[in-house]
Write an enzyme that holds these catalytic residues in place. Structure first.
Site, PDB file in Angstrom:
ATOM      1  N   ASP A   1       0.861  -1.176   0.000  1.00  0.00           N
ATOM      2  CA  ASP A   1       0.000   0.000   0.000  1.00  0.00           C
ATOM      3  C   ASP A   1       0.895   1.222   0.000  1.00  0.00           C
ATOM      4  O   ASP A   1       1.563   1.538   0.990  1.00  0.00           O
ATOM      5  CB  ASP A   1      -0.952   0.036   1.202  1.00  0.00           C
ATOM      6  CG  ASP A   1      -1.993   1.152   1.005  1.00  0.00           C
ATOM      7  OD1 ASP A   1      -1.891   1.877   0.001  1.00  0.00           O
ATOM      8  OD2 ASP A   1      -2.900   1.277   1.838  1.00  0.00           O
ATOM      9  N   TYR A   2       0.918   1.863  -1.145  1.00  0.00           N
ATOM     10  CA  TYR A   2       1.705   3.067  -1.320  1.00  0.00           C
ATOM     11  C   TYR A   2       3.137   2.809  -0.836  1.00  0.00           C
ATOM     12  O   TYR A   2       3.741   1.825  -1.237  1.00  0.00           O
ATOM     13  CB  TYR A   2       1.018   4.242  -0.589  1.00  0.00           C
ATOM     14  CG  TYR A   2       1.077   5.506  -1.393  1.00  0.00           C
ATOM     15  CD1 TYR A   2       0.184   5.739  -2.440  1.00  0.00           C
ATOM     16  CD2 TYR A   2       2.054   6.462  -1.136  1.00  0.00           C
ATOM     17  CE1 TYR A   2       0.261   6.892  -3.198  1.00  0.00           C
ATOM     18  CE2 TYR A   2       2.134   7.626  -1.883  1.00  0.00           C
ATOM     19  CZ  TYR A   2       1.240   7.835  -2.914  1.00  0.00           C
ATOM     20  OH  TYR A   2       1.317   8.975  -3.656  1.00  0.00           O
TER      21      TYR A   2
END
Ligand code: BGC
Length: 755
Positions: free
Chosen positions: A301-302
């Site tokens: 995630d990111y």
């Protein structure tokens, strides 16, 4: 009920590695993790053509240089970085870049100017719509109709894929007990069974049977896992969770999504019992890829890999990459630790060739399954830039289906179509983009058509009525000078519709609130309108449960509209005027006060369950026990009776048994309407204490006035079993109580015995 009688062993993948959480699990490695149903990869869609695809991937992998392999692991979020990475031939995918021509231009570089011509995968957060915003996921959960999520996903997939997007970062399936957490808006609420049903419907809606189709996209089950457990509801915060809660509460939607063939999974930003998800080999490697047999790829995630440094798991970027890749994160979003350090880590033997190849293999497999090697480009003529009339109609229907009638004394609702005058009051009465809620995709901002306001919806629904609008106050301000005008408008009208709630920015990522009252002076505005003594209804627009005890006290009628999407005003008017009889139910408990949080229906009994007559029980001195509105609550303009509960047997064999539960639901009122018949179970004596109730079935039915129907549910050992503190699935002998009714407070009951 202490002896375990059924222990199914389907730990696909045969993982031998010791779990990083082995200490927590009392030394339980993944091989001990038992799944109650078929492992992933067994669906027809998944298996068809598998050998050819695998061969293709292996052949390609065999031709790749180390640099090319590492390149596939990188995902970037803007065009400039993408072009720079492509120049070095080191890029796997791009996200958050939209526009068919732009995407084709990037793809052309990958396909025409890199040695192996491996296409890029293009991702985007298509959460509840691409150009056509549907209601937010939490609202969809309130429909208790997974087909709503299926429709959103199918419409979104078609719009996105036709515009060059291959991969969506949805569905989010984080179960949570935390209404302060802004991301509660993105999931399906507090119940794992409800979340599972919606997550699966959404995965199927996005992917269809074959996500290479021109109207489908690859889905991403996120955020793996237990993100909803963030302490205090503060986003990104610590999660400390027992193994039984991890497996019974947070993991079920993911497990079911893997079984439904979800293409990818996104790791969560949080720690899970001390180990950040991005470096957590137990959840990613052992559970997801091992026990569940997940064959797709895991994306960070990111900057989640880089964040391992701040978490305190890694000293630097090389350490972070050395933790994340073996743990099971295959693709790195935005940060570049794999790209920078993988080669060195291989040389230092901190990661292995097998681990690298496994990650690349998974990414290539999804690209093959997307059909990108055959059709890397999108036809620019098919790009979708605005919602179609059919998509708008689907969104309007979905939004009305998601609304929950919380209260209707009088009854004030439905309003008569021929009503003479309506005063719309409240800061959200003319809200546009706020109706879309969080993650509004391409449906919000310059060049888009704003959502239909409540005022416009009411004007269209009651063309003969005089409709006025007075804001009364702003959403967050403290100025009450507008109250007098609001009261005057209310006095002058036949009925007043007070539209209050939250802006879109008040829920979603990084949007935690420490109180969940109506913001600003909106609660006082409702009280001011109540002072007029005239009939009124409160319409709530919000992305989370709110503490609305005061509104409940003052308002005769309350309609929970959530963030209803692009057709919000029309859908609200459809319900207010009775064109649609509301049938939604709460997918989350509404607390009486913020201090009660966490409050959820599927809690444990404790040794001292709340008893108002006994001080030494589990409760507050200064607040009534229980929520303001319970999970599953929702009224209708008609009334229903549920009776005739029958079980096909009083004994459920622990292996291969089944019991059919039937009940009759009757519309006892004067108009057609929807009821959601809900089935809850309770296991009163178990080796791990069980929730006082847990949802295991629901059916939304539409009945004409006076009509009845029989609703039936099938229970199997999977429904009564649970994971223990060693993550083993157990079906224990003993009594199970069954409750059937119209909310989690259902009283109609029966029981059977397992064993
Ligand atoms: C969010 C994810 C999202 C990603 C890409 C992150 O900040 O947590 O849910 O998919 O950004 O936009």
């Amino acid at each position: 009920m202490s002896q375990q009688v059924n222990q199914e062993t389907s730990a696909a993948g045969g993982v031998n590695r010791r779990s990083v959480l082995a200490g927590l699990a009392g030394g339980v490695a993944s091989a001990g993790l038992l799944a109650p149903s078929a492992a992933a990869g067994t669906t027809g869609a998944e298996t068809a053509g598998r050998p050819e695809r695998d061969q293709r991937v292996e052949a390609l992998l065999g031709r790749m240089t180390l640099a090319e392999k590492i390149g596939q692991l990188q995902l970037v979020g803007d065009e400039t970085t993408a072009r720079a990475a492509l120049a070095g031939g080191r890029l796997g995918g791009v996200f958050s870049v939209v526009g068919a021509a732009k995407l084709n231009a990037l793809q052309r570089i990958a396909v025409e100017r890199t040695r192996l011509k491996i296409p890029l995968v293009f991702g985007l957060d298509v959460i509840h719509g691409y150009t056509t915003n549907f209601p937010i996921p939490l609202a969809q959960g309130a429909s208790f109709d997974p087909a709503v999520a299926g429709t959103d996903a199918a419409v979104s997939a078609k719009e996105a894929r036709s515009s060059g997007i291959h991969w969506t970062y949805a569905p989010m399936m984080d179960v949570t007990h935390e209404p302060r957490w802004g991301r509660i808006a993105e999931g399906y609420g507090e119940d794992p069974y409800l979340a599972t049903r919606f997550a699966v419907a959404k995965v199927r809606g996005y992917q269809g049977n074959d996500y290479s189709a021109p109207d489908r996209v690859a889905a991403c089950a996120k955020h793996f896992v237990a993100y909803g457990g963030a302490e205090g509801g503060r986003d990104y915060n610590t999660v400390d969770v027992s193994l039984h809660r991890l497996h019974n509460l947070y993991l079920p939607p993911f497990k079911a999504s893997v079984e439904a063939g979800v293409a990818t999974v996104m790791a969560s930003f949080t720690t899970i019992s001390g180990v950040p998800a991005h470096g957590n080999g137990y959840v990613l490697h052992d559970v997801l890829k091992g026990a569940y047999g997940f064959r797709g790829f895991v994306v960070s995630d990111y900057t989640g890999i880089e964040e391992l440094i701040l978490h305190g798991l890694a000293g630097d970027g090389a350490d972070a990459a050395a933790a994340a890749l073996p743990a099971g994160v295959d693709m790195e979003m935005v940060s570049t630790n794999y790209a920078r350090f993988a080669e060195r880590l291989l040389a230092e033997r901190r990661i292995t060739r097998d681990q690298l190849d496994d990650a690349v293999r998974r990414i290539l497999l999804v690209k093959v399954r997307l059909g990108l090697f055959e059709r890397p480009y999108v036809d620019e003529a098919t790009e979708v830039k605005a919602p179609s009339p059919a998509a708008l109609a689907a969104s309007r229907q979905a939004a009305a289906r998601c609304m929950v009638l919380l209260k209707n004394d009088g009854p004030v609702l439905p309003l008569a179509k021929g009503i003479g005058s309506v005063a719309v009051v409240g800061p959200l009465g003319i809200a546009t983009y706020d109706l879309n809620g969080t993650w509004a995709g391409l449906g919000t901002g310059a060049g888009t058509t704003p959502p239909v306001t409540v005022v416009d919806g009411i004007r269209a629904a009651a063309p003969g009525a005089a409709v006025t609008y007075t804001p009364g106050c702003t959403v967050e301000g403290t100025d009450t000078t507008g109250f007098a005008a609001a009261q005057q408008a209310a006095r002058a009208a036949d009925v007043t519709v007070v539209v209050v709630g939250e802006t879109a920015a008040m829920s979603g990522e990084a949007a935690a609130r420490s109180t969940i009252d109506l913001p600003g002076v909106q609660q006082q505005l409702v009280a001011a309108v109540a002072q007029t003594g005239k009939p009124f209804v409160v319409v709530l627009v919000n992305g989370r449960p709110l503490t609305i005890s005061s509104v409940h006290e003052h308002a005769p009628a309350i309609l929970e509209a959530w963030a209803p999407g692009v057709q919000g005003g029309h859908a609200i008017a459809d319900v207010l005027f009775g064109a649609v009889n509301p049938g939604g139910k709460l997918p989350v408990s509404f607390p009486r006060a913020v201090g009660q949080i966490p409050i959820y229906y599927n809690h444990e009994n404790t040794g001292r369950p709340a008893d108002p007559a006994n001080k030494y029980t589990s409760k507050y001195l200064d607040l009534a026990s229980g929520p303001l509105y319970e999970f599953g609550h929702g009224l209708s303009y008609t009334t229903f009776r549920v009776d005739g509960l029958r079980l096909s047997s009083t004994r459920l064999p622990a292996r291969g048994g089944r019991i059919d539960v039937t009940a009759t639901v009757t519309n006892t009122g004067a108009r057609a309407g929807d009821e959601v018949v809900q089935l809850y179970l309770r296991d009163p004596v178990a080796s791990i204490v069980q929730p006082v109730r847990r949802l295991r079935g629901f059916q939304r039915v539409t009945l004409a006035a006076g009509a009845s129907t029989t609703v039936s549910f099938t229970l199997t050992p999977d429904d009564v079993g649970f994971y223990d503190n060693a993550a083993r699935f157990r079906v224990e002998p003993g009594k199970i109580e069954v409750y059937v009714g119209t909310s989690s407070a259902a009283t109609l009951s029966a029981s059977f015995t397992v064993g």
